[in-house]
Scaffold this motif. Structure first.
Motif, short mmCIF file in Angstrom:
data_model
loop_
_atom_site.label_atom_id
_atom_site.label_comp_id
_atom_site.label_asym_id
_atom_site.label_seq_id
_atom_site.Cartn_x
_atom_site.Cartn_y
_atom_site.Cartn_z
N UNK A 177 0.65 -1.10 -0.01
CA UNK A 177 -0.12 -0.15 0.02
C UNK A 177 0.64 1.17 -0.08
N UNK A 178 1.86 1.27 0.90
CA UNK A 178 2.73 2.53 1.00
C UNK A 178 3.52 2.75 -0.42
N UNK A 179 3.90 1.62 -0.96
CA UNK A 179 4.58 1.57 -2.37
C UNK A 179 3.72 2.17 -3.23
N UNK A 180 2.37 1.64 -3.24
CA UNK A 180 1.56 2.26 -4.09
C UNK A 180 1.17 3.67 -4.03
N UNK A 181 0.92 4.13 -2.85
CA UNK A 181 0.66 5.38 -2.54
C UNK A 181 1.89 6.57 -3.05
N UNK A 182 3.12 5.84 -2.84
CA UNK A 182 4.26 6.81 -3.12
C UNK A 182 4.36 6.98 -4.62
N UNK A 183 4.29 5.70 -5.34
CA UNK A 183 4.38 5.83 -6.60
C UNK A 183 3.26 6.91 -7.54
N UNK A 184 2.10 6.85 -6.81
CA UNK A 184 1.09 7.80 -7.21
C UNK A 184 1.62 9.11 -7.07
N UNK A 185 2.03 9.48 -5.93
CA UNK A 185 2.57 10.86 -5.67
C UNK A 185 3.48 11.24 -6.57
N UNK A 186 4.52 10.35 -6.81
CA UNK A 186 5.63 10.82 -7.71
C UNK A 186 5.19 11.10 -9.22
N UNK A 187 4.19 9.94 -9.78
CA UNK A 187 3.68 10.32 -11.09
C UNK A 187 2.94 11.48 -11.06
N UNK A 188 2.27 12.20 -10.10
CA UNK A 188 1.56 13.50 -10.10
C UNK A 188 2.52 14.65 -9.90
N UNK A 189 3.81 14.45 -9.52
CA UNK A 189 4.74 15.43 -9.07
C UNK A 189 4.90 16.61 -10.31
N UNK A 190 4.96 16.21 -11.26
CA UNK A 190 5.37 17.06 -12.39
C UNK A 190 4.24 18.14 -12.69
N UNK A 191 3.00 17.86 -12.54
CA UNK A 191 1.95 18.73 -12.78
C UNK A 191 1.00 19.12 -11.64
N UNK A 192 1.43 18.60 -10.49
CA UNK A 192 0.80 19.14 -9.36
C UNK A 192 1.56 20.27 -8.43
#
Length: 272
Positions: free
Chosen positions: A212-227
């Protein structure tokens, strides 16, 4: 644990000991993307997402090629379709491509031989590309008068920078595994006869991790360039609160306090 093998249309899915391996099975066409293979991707994602035992996904091709891009017969047939039909087909593919890119576990593309056109785009959607020494990559769309699809125009500039992405797209040239590694596209290179084993070993290193934590982290990183920072801060707070309430976190803290090894420690695992 016994492996669970699911035959699809132009692919297979094998789930074994926490690792899902999805293999393109069109070697006679260098695993070009048929309509059936596109449907297989959607079905594979359904299976992986509902199986809580899966901790990592490996994508690979059979017969010495990863994926040679769009099937030429399908592209020929598409010329007779109205533009709106082609647009709908591309957008339908993006529905599962976004699921693949945001799948809440590590996704590893094992690229042997050709990753051309949309095949390169699929590899780029993985979190890691592990290549054989004979791997070749090309966003070949310009050669047939098309534009990059399946998310390549979004992902590639974030990996290599805008200028290099333009050069690779507009030239449509091929790059080998070594150049792809220098550009930051490829994570590791192995001999062709070792690629499957080495990639599986790499995927296995994630199995003990906090899904779960790795999944959350991946989603945050994927959003980082446009958020904006404020949004990521809010999401970080929400996901941290949720991760803190999960059993994995409690077990890890208890292990540390008892002087035991952490259940997930990359540095102490055997290297690959």
């Amino acid at each position: 644990m016994n492996a669970a093998k699911t035959p699809l249309r132009h692919a297979t899915l094998v789930i074994d000991d926490g690792i899902a391996v999805f293999t393109h099975q069109r070697p006679e066409a260098r695993n070009a993307l048929s309509p059936e293979l596109l449907e297989d991707y959607a079905d594979m994602l359904d299976a992986v997402e509902r199986d809580s035992s899966v901790r990592a996904l490996v994508l690979m091709g059979s017969g010495g090629s990863f994926c040679a891009g769009g099937d030429l017969k399908s592209l020929k047939a598409a010329q007779a379709q109205p533009p709106d039909a082609i647009r709908r087909r591309v957008m339908n593919a993006h529905a599962w491509m976004q699921r693949l890119r945001n799948l809440e576990m590590p996704v590893i593309a094992a690229v042997d031989g050709a990753a051309i056109g949309a095949g390169f785009s699929i590899a780029l959607a993985a979190d890691f590309i592990v290549a054989s020494s004979r791997a070749l990559f090309s966003l070949s769309f310009a050669k047939v008068g098309l534009v990059p699809d399946l998310g390549a125009a979004y992902i590639l500039p974030r990996l290599v920078g805008l200028a290099t992405a333009k050069e690779l797209v507009l030239s449509a040239r091929r790059i080998d595994a070594n150049e792809a590694k220098r550009l930051g596209i490829v994570y590791a290179i192995h001999a062709p006869d070792r690629l499957a084993e080495e990639t599986t070993a790499f995927a296995r290193r994630f199995v003990a991790g906090p899904r779960e934590a790795m999944g959350f982290s991946k989603r945050l990183l994927n959003m980082s360039f446009e958020s904006p920072y404020a949004l990521l801060a809010e999401l970080e707070g929400a996901t941290q609160a949720l991760a803190s309430s999960l059993p994995y976190h409690a077990a890890s803290i208890a292990a540390f306090l008892d002087g035991q090894s952490a259940p997930y420690d990359w540095d102490r695992q055997p290297g690959v």
